[in-house]
Design an enzyme around this catalytic site. Structure first.
Site, PDB file in Angstrom:
ATOM      1  N   ASP A   1      15.024 -12.694  -2.343  1.00 28.71           N
ATOM      2  CA  ASP A   1      16.066 -12.375  -3.533  1.00 28.71           C
ATOM      3  C   ASP A   1      15.533 -12.464  -4.757  1.00 28.71           C
ATOM      4  OD1 ASP A   1      18.489 -11.706  -4.418  1.00 28.71           O
ATOM      5  OD2 ASP A   1      19.448 -13.795  -4.264  1.00 28.71           O
ATOM      6  N   HIS A   2      15.550 -11.680  -5.626  1.00 31.67           N
ATOM      7  CA  HIS A   2      14.973 -11.809  -7.030  1.00 31.67           C
ATOM      8  C   HIS A   2      13.630 -12.135  -7.073  1.00 31.67           C
ATOM      9  CE1 HIS A   2      19.071 -11.316  -8.947  1.00 31.67           C
ATOM     10  NE2 HIS A   2      19.491 -12.147  -7.981  1.00 31.67           N
TER      11      HIS A   2
ATOM     12  N   ASP B   1      13.024  -7.810  -9.165  1.00 34.57           N
ATOM     13  CA  ASP B   1      13.930  -7.847 -10.362  1.00 34.57           C
ATOM     14  C   ASP B   1      13.168  -8.114 -11.630  1.00 34.57           C
ATOM     15  OD1 ASP B   1      15.839  -8.424 -12.190  1.00 34.57           O
ATOM     16  OD2 ASP B   1      16.629 -10.181 -11.395  1.00 34.57           O
TER      17      ASP B   1
ATOM     18  N   GLY C   1      26.306 -11.363  -7.445  1.00 36.83           N
ATOM     19  CA  GLY C   1      27.445 -12.110  -7.887  1.00 36.83           C
ATOM     20  C   GLY C   1      28.496 -11.950  -7.257  1.00 36.83           C
ATOM     21  N   GLY C   2      28.463 -11.912  -5.875  1.00 37.37           N
ATOM     22  CA  GLY C   2      29.737 -11.626  -5.080  1.00 37.37           C
ATOM     23  C   GLY C   2      30.797 -12.865  -5.113  1.00 37.37           C
TER      24      GLY C   2
ATOM     25  N   ASN D   1      25.637  -9.584  -2.148  1.00 38.38           N
ATOM     26  CA  ASN D   1      24.715 -10.852  -2.268  1.00 38.38           C
ATOM     27  C   ASN D   1      25.827 -11.865  -2.599  1.00 38.38           C
ATOM     28  OD1 ASN D   1      22.732  -9.349  -2.275  1.00 38.38           O
ATOM     29  ND2 ASN D   1      21.491 -10.540  -3.768  1.00 38.38           N
TER      30      ASN D   1
ATOM     31  N   THR E   1      27.202 -18.690  -4.359  1.00 38.75           N
ATOM     32  CA  THR E   1      27.922 -19.872  -5.046  1.00 38.75           C
ATOM     33  C   THR E   1      29.337 -20.265  -4.112  1.00 38.75           C
ATOM     34  OG1 THR E   1      27.395 -19.146  -7.253  1.00 38.75           O
ATOM     35  CG2 THR E   1      29.034 -20.752  -7.323  1.00 38.75           C
TER      36      THR E   1
HETATM   37  P1  13P Z   1      26.974 -15.578  -6.535  1.00 35.93           P
HETATM   38  O1  13P Z   1      26.270 -16.782  -6.738  1.00 35.93           O
HETATM   39  O2  13P Z   1      27.830 -15.366  -7.758  1.00 35.93           O
HETATM   40  O3  13P Z   1      27.714 -15.434  -5.203  1.00 35.93           O
HETATM   41  O4  13P Z   1      25.735 -14.298  -6.610  1.00 35.93           O
HETATM   42  C1  13P Z   1      24.733 -14.591  -5.631  1.00 35.93           C
HETATM   43  C2  13P Z   1      23.717 -13.534  -5.861  1.00 35.93           C
HETATM   44  O5  13P Z   1      24.012 -12.317  -6.402  1.00 35.93           O
HETATM   45  C3  13P Z   1      22.219 -13.588  -5.339  1.00 35.93           C
HETATM   46  O6  13P Z   1      21.360 -12.814  -5.624  1.00 35.93           O
END
Ligand code: 13P
Length: 390
Positions: free
Chosen positions: A81-82, A103, A209-210, A230, A233
Site C-alpha cells: 500500500d502506498h 503513489d 480512506g474507507g 482500503n 483506522t
Molecule cells: P482509513 O485509515 O481512513 O481507513 O484509510 C486506509 C487507507 O486508505 C490505506 O491506504
C-alpha cells in the site's frame, strides 16, 4: 490460498462487490483479518503500507503474511500500500507482495505518469499488477483527519483516462471526497465524478480512506465501479478500544492481559465490512475465477571447473548481482553433500512468478554475470524452471 490480485478484482468489479484491503501492522491484525475473511468465506487483500514500516520490520512480518495467505482456505492477495518509489516496488515484490501500489499522487500529472509507468513496466515483467493514484486523498491512516488537513484534489475523469492509457495501471485509486484517518461526520462524496471516471475507464476502482463512510455511501461507491476498499483506522480504533477496556479490569497489568481482546475486536469490524461490501460467501466462486499465484524455482545444477577460491568468488558475485534483479525473491547456492555426485554445485533462484523466467534471462546484469563469470567455469550443467505448487 494466494491468488492473482488482477483476477480477484476483476471478479469483484464484474459482480458488483468490493474486496476489503485491510492494512495490518502486527500479527494480531494479520490473524484477525484472515479469521474474519475465513468466517465470512470471502476474498481478502492483506495490505501493508510503507508509511507503517516504523511500526514493524517488513522483512520479518512478510514471511508470516505469506504463510498465512498460503495456508488460508479463502482467496488472498498481498498488496504493498502506498509504495513511494520504483525501488520500494522492486523491494516489495522481492519480499513477497503480489500486487503493488505506486503513489506519486502528490506529483504533477506528467511526473505521476512517468513514475507510475516505470513501476508498471517493472511489475508487469514480474507478473505483478499495479494500482496507481490520481488526485490526492488527504489525511493519514490511523490519525485524526483534521490534524492533516492537506488539500483534497479530486480526480478529473479526462485526466484519469489519459493516466490509465499512458501508464497501463491495472486499478486506479480515485479521489472523490474521502480522506485517510478519523473524521468528524460523514464526508461528502462526488458520486457523479466517480460515475464519469468509471464510465471512461472500465477498470476496477479503489477507494482509500474507507474509515468513517456510511453504509449507504459504501453501497453507492460499489455501484459505481469501486472493487477495492482500503481500510485501516477503524481497525486500529477497535484494537485501541479493546486495550482500554482490558486496562480497567482489576489485575490486568501485563501485555498479554491488555491485548487479549484485540484480535476479536478487529475481526468483528472486518466481518462487518466484508458483509456490507458484498464479499461474504464468494470465496469458492472467486477461487474458481482466479489463477493461483505460483512461484517458480529456477534450478541450475553444474560442476565448477575452477579452483575452490575462484568458485567461491564467482558465487559471491552471483548472489550479489542476481538478488537485485526485479522479480527475484531469493538466491540460494549449495554444494552436494556427496563429492562423487553427478552435479556438485547448484543455484536455486526463486522467482515471484513464471513471468520472471524471461525477464531474468534477458536482464543485462544476469547476462553479464553468466557470460563473464558463470559459463566459463560451468561447462556441464542442467537448468530447469519448476512451477511450485501443491
Ligand atoms: P482509513 O485509515 O481512513 O481507513 O484509510 C486506509 C487507507 O486508505 C490505506 O491506504
Amino acid at each position: 490460498m494466494l491468488v492473482h490480485l488482477g483476477d480477484m478484482l476483476r471478479h469483484a468489479y464484474s459482480n458488483g462487490y468490493a474486496v476489503g484491503a485491510f492494512d495490518l501492522v502486527s500479527l494480531d491484525f494479520l490473524q484477525a483479518i484472515l479469521a474474519g475473511a475465513e468466517r465470512q468465506r470471502s476474498p481478502v487483500i492483506l495490505s501493508l503500507a510503507e508509511s507503517h514500516y516504523g511500526y514493524f520490520d517488513p522483512e520479518l512480518l512478510m514471511p508470516a503474511v505469506r504463510l498465512a495467505a498460503e495456508r488460508s482456505t479463502v482467496p488472498v492477495a498481498v498488496h504493498l500500500d502506498h509504495g513511494s518509489s520504483l525501488e520500494a516496488a522492486i523491494r516489495g515484490i522481492r519480499q513477497g507482495f503480489n500486487g503493488v501500489m505506486v503513489d506519486a499522487s502528490t506529483q504533477p500529472l506528467a511526473e505521476n505518469i512517468a513514475r507510475t509507468r516505470a513501476v508498471v513496466e517493472m511489475a508487469r515483467a514480474c507478473g505483478v499488477p499495479v494500482e496507481g493514484e490520481l488526485g490526492y486523498v488527504a489525511g493519514v491512516e490511523g490519525e485524526d483527519a483534521e490534524r492533516h488537513p492537506g488539500e483534497v484534489i479530486y480526480t478529473a475523469p479526462e485526466e484519469a483516462e489519459r493516466y490509465v492509457r499512458e501508464t497501463g495501471v491495472d486499478f486506479l485509486a480515485v479521489s472523490i471526497g474521502t480522506v485517510h484517518g478519523r473524521m468528524r461526520g460523514e464526508p461528502r462524496l462526488d458520486l457523479e465524478r466517480l460515475a464519469a471516471i468509471n464510465g471512461a475507464l472500465s477498470i476496477p476502482l479503489v477507494i482509500h480512506g474507507g474509515t468513517g463512510l456510511g453504509d449507504d455511501q459504501f453501497r453507492r461507491l460499489i455501484a459505481n465501479g469501486v472493487a477495492k476498499i482500503n481500510y485501516y483506522t477503524a481497525l486500529a480504533d477497535a484494537a485501541g478500544a479493546a486495550i482500554r477496556a482490558s486496562a480497567v479490569v482489576p489485575g490486568h497489568r501485563g501485555y498479554t492481559d491488555l491485548t487479549k481482546g484485540v484480535q476479536a475486536a478487529i475481526q468483528s469490524e472486518v466481518e462487518r465490512c466484508i458483509a456490507l461490501w458484498g464479499g461474504a460467501g464468494r470465496a469458492e466462486a472467486v477461487l474458481e475465477a482466479c489463477r493461483p499465484w505460483r512461484e517458480v524455482e529456477h534450478l541450475v545444477l553444474y560442476n565448477s571447473t575452477a579452483e575452490p577460491s575462484q568458485t567461491a568468488a564467482m558465487i559471491a558475485e552471483g548472489r550479489r548481482v542476481l538478488a537485485e534483479i526485479p522479480g527475484v525473491r531469493e538466491v540460494i547456492t549449495g554444494t552436494s553433500v556427496r563429492a562423487e555426485g553427478a552435479y556438485r554445485d547448484c543455484w536455486m533462484v526463486r522467482f515471484a512468478s513464471a513471468a520472471v523466467i524471461d525477464t531474468y534471462r534477458d536482464h543485462p546484469d544476469h547476462q553479464a554475470f553468466a557470460d563473464s563469470h558463470f559459463r566459463p567455469v560451468a561447462g556441464d550443467r542442467l537448468t530447469i524452471d519448476y512451477q511450485l505448487g501443491p
